[in-house]
Design an enzyme around this catalytic site. Structure first.
Site, PDB file in Angstrom:
ATOM      1  CG  HIS A  11      -3.891  -7.852  -9.063  1.00 27.73           C
ATOM      2  ND1 HIS A  11      -3.624  -7.252 -10.268  1.00 27.73           N
ATOM      3  CD2 HIS A  11      -3.189  -7.156  -8.137  1.00 27.73           C
ATOM      4  CE1 HIS A  11      -2.819  -6.238 -10.098  1.00 27.73           C
ATOM      5  NE2 HIS A  11      -2.515  -6.155  -8.815  1.00 27.73           N
ATOM      6  CD  GLU A  89       0.341  -3.150  -3.960  1.00 24.38           C
ATOM      7  OE1 GLU A  89       0.793  -3.575  -2.863  1.00 24.38           O
ATOM      8  OE2 GLU A  89       0.771  -3.529  -5.066  1.00 24.38           O
TER       9      GLU A  89
END
Length: 270
Positions: A11, A89
């Site tokens: 990202h 994550e």
């Protein structure tokens, strides 16, 4: 043999990335202005790549990044994104929302090295690896199933298109089925998959590729790059190969890891 391409992108930058604050899963921070520019730059770099499948973590920073990439696409702007919590994550428990320096201090107090240390309420590295392995296995099953269903219709034309669009920007080299070599046994790609995820998660997934699946690496890649975390919107490309027997693990070739060509001056435009 069945072959598909796997493009993995981290990202874009968030404010907390820049401030070195742990986000994990519990702090769902949006992209910063720089992060949006990075996502757009990655999208411009990938704008002619024909993806057949798009997956993303379901956290805000990855959702915004994958949207920024597809928005710039010339060929798959309307492709449906599948959001998957297995791409999130690593969970850092009580360390989420705290400075990276605090996590390191917690690890030191526990007598452990930071990457191996699991804060209270966090995920172990093995747990993160199992999430990555599970996602990859399900992805492989999906691609193999679709390839079997489409085999009688494809006859190579779509796969050549997929391969050509990647070869325009990535150093495919010998991983690519050469159009000029009619004796080549390597078939074209049956799919081209885009995945948008997170730094620690990607490091764990790639470690699984390297250690468990014996992924081959380009000669230009040095060990320090393998041990590092991807920069924001770093792009990694793998070619996944399945032999006829589907019970056997695939072989994986890394074409590039953490590519940043799109960030060389590109974040100031668009």
């Amino acid at each position: 043999m069945t072959r598909f391409a796997l493009t993995v992108v981290r990202h874009g930058e968030t404010r907390l990335n820049k401030e070195k604050i742990i986000q994990g899963q519990g702090v769902d921070e949006p992209l910063s202005e720089t992060g949006f520019k990075q996502a757009a730059a990655a999208g411009i770099f990938l704008n002619n790549v024909k993806f057949t499948h798009v997956f993303s973590s379901d956290l805000m920073r990855t959702k915004q990044t994958v949207h920024g990439i597809l928005e710039k696409s010339n060929v798959c702007k309307d492709l449906t994104v599948k959001y998957d919590s297995r791409l999130r994550e690593r969970k850092y428990g009580v360390a989420e929302g705290r400075a990276l320096s605090e996590l390191r201090a917690m690890a030191k107090a526990a007598g452990e090295e930071c990457p191996m240390f699991t804060p209270p309420g966090g995920e172990t590295l093995d747990q993160v690896k199992m999430r990555g392995k599970d996602f990859f296995n399900i992805l492989c099953q999906l691609i193999l199933q679709e390839a079997g269903q489409n085999e009688q219709f494809s006859q190579g034309a779509p796969s050549n298109c997929l391969e050509t669009s990647l070869a325009e920007i990535f150093p495919l080299g010998k991983t690519c089925a050469s159009e000029s070599n009619s004796d080549s046994d390597a078939p074209g790609l049956v799919a081209s998959v885009l995945v948008v995820s997170h730094g620690a998660y990607m490091k764990s997934l790639f470690n699984y590729f390297l250690t468990d699946l014996k992924c081959s690496l380009p000669s230009t890649l040095n060990k320090s790059e393998l041990m590092s975390v991807s920069p924001n919107t770093g792009i990694s490309l793998f070619i996944v190969n399945f032999e006829k027997g589907r019970e056997v693990n695939p072989t994986i070739q890394c074409v590039c890891m953490y590519l940043q060509d799109h960030l060389n001056g590109g974040t100031e435009t668009h």
